[in-house]
Design an enzyme around this catalytic site. Structure first.
Site, PDB file in Angstrom:
ATOM      1  N   HIS A  77       0.816  -1.219   0.000  1.00  0.00           N
ATOM      2  CA  HIS A  77       0.000   0.000   0.000  1.00  0.00           C
ATOM      3  C   HIS A  77       0.849   1.269   0.000  1.00  0.00           C
ATOM      4  O   HIS A  77       2.008   1.259   0.426  1.00  0.00           O
ATOM      5  CB  HIS A  77      -0.936  -0.007   1.208  1.00  0.00           C
ATOM      6  CG  HIS A  77      -2.075  -0.980   1.074  1.00  0.00           C
ATOM      7  ND1 HIS A  77      -3.021  -1.169   2.057  1.00  0.00           N
ATOM      8  CD2 HIS A  77      -2.416  -1.809   0.047  1.00  0.00           C
ATOM      9  CE1 HIS A  77      -3.905  -2.080   1.636  1.00  0.00           C
ATOM     10  NE2 HIS A  77      -3.544  -2.487   0.436  1.00  0.00           N
ATOM     11  N   GLU A  79       0.780   3.970   1.833  1.00  0.00           N
ATOM     12  CA  GLU A  79       1.269   4.458   3.125  1.00  0.00           C
ATOM     13  C   GLU A  79       2.488   3.639   3.577  1.00  0.00           C
ATOM     14  O   GLU A  79       3.479   4.199   4.053  1.00  0.00           O
ATOM     15  CB  GLU A  79       0.179   4.359   4.193  1.00  0.00           C
ATOM     16  CG  GLU A  79      -1.137   5.052   3.817  1.00  0.00           C
ATOM     17  CD  GLU A  79      -2.133   4.096   3.171  1.00  0.00           C
ATOM     18  OE1 GLU A  79      -1.757   3.375   2.224  1.00  0.00           O
ATOM     19  OE2 GLU A  79      -3.294   4.076   3.613  1.00  0.00           O
ATOM     20  N   CYS A 103      -5.623   1.448   5.785  1.00  0.00           N
ATOM     21  CA  CYS A 103      -6.152   0.149   6.219  1.00  0.00           C
ATOM     22  C   CYS A 103      -5.513  -0.234   7.552  1.00  0.00           C
ATOM     23  O   CYS A 103      -4.585   0.421   8.027  1.00  0.00           O
ATOM     24  CB  CYS A 103      -5.880  -0.917   5.154  1.00  0.00           C
ATOM     25  SG  CYS A 103      -4.157  -1.478   5.111  1.00  0.00           S
ATOM     26  N   CYS A 106      -1.636  -0.769   7.341  1.00  0.00           N
ATOM     27  CA  CYS A 106      -0.880   0.480   7.262  1.00  0.00           C
ATOM     28  C   CYS A 106      -0.993   1.263   8.564  1.00  0.00           C
ATOM     29  O   CYS A 106      -0.037   1.928   8.973  1.00  0.00           O
ATOM     30  CB  CYS A 106      -1.360   1.317   6.085  1.00  0.00           C
ATOM     31  SG  CYS A 106      -0.913   0.601   4.491  1.00  0.00           S
TER      32      CYS A 106
END
Ligand SMILES: [Zn+2]
Length: 159
Positions: A77, A79, A103, A106
């Site tokens: 992801h 992040e 999420c 993260c």
């Protein structure tokens, strides 16, 4: 007299997160993130993508099918990429701009690296367990989060 229509810090950093998202090869979800220190200096950027060395062309990008045949086990992801891309030392007390609410995976990384504030655009998965877990952890860990305030400023580039 100074120019008055310059963009704010929030617009600047969310704009960079949005531009970073344009690098994503994911056909359904493009997310970008930008990490900034207390002096408004950019520390890192990231977008969602396959891990380094994992071929974009052969890895699965779909959302359905068996776990090894869709993207979820594989995509890193935005992040997390932004956190891992940082090469300078500590991210303590930094803030992260993300085009999508982080999420739960993260969120854990954000907490563990010392980031103190999350600014997000979309919260379209707010009713999912993942996002609810993220907020529970942020609340317990004292991480503040706030939505990016869209002011409708339009900027166009020819690239
Ligand atoms: Zn995530």
């Amino acid at each position: 007299m100074k120019r008055t229509d310059y963009i704010s810090w929030d617009q600047y950093f969310m704009g960079i997160a949005m531009l970073s998202a344009e690098r994503s090869k994911d056909p359904s979800t493009q997310v970008g993130a930008c990490i900034v220190d207390e002096n408004n200096r950019i520390m890192s950027v990231g977008y969602n993508g396959m891990p380094a060395g994992c071929n974009d062309d052969t890895m699965p990008w779909g959302k359905v099918g068996a776990p090894l045949d869709n993207k979820y086990f594989f995509v890193c992801h935005a992040e997390l990429n932004a956190i891992l891309n940082y090469r300078g030392g500590s991210l303590k007390d930094a803030r992260i701009y993300s085009t999508l609410f982080p999420c739960n995976e993260c969120a854990k990384a954000i907490i563990q690296c010392g980031i103190k504030e999350v600014i997000y655009c979309s919260d379209k998965y707010s009713n999912t367990d993942s996002t609810i877990a993220s907020k529970r952890m942020f609340d317990m860990a004292g991480i503040t989060y706030r939505p990016f305030e869209v002011k409708g400023r339009k900027i166009t580039f020819d690239l």
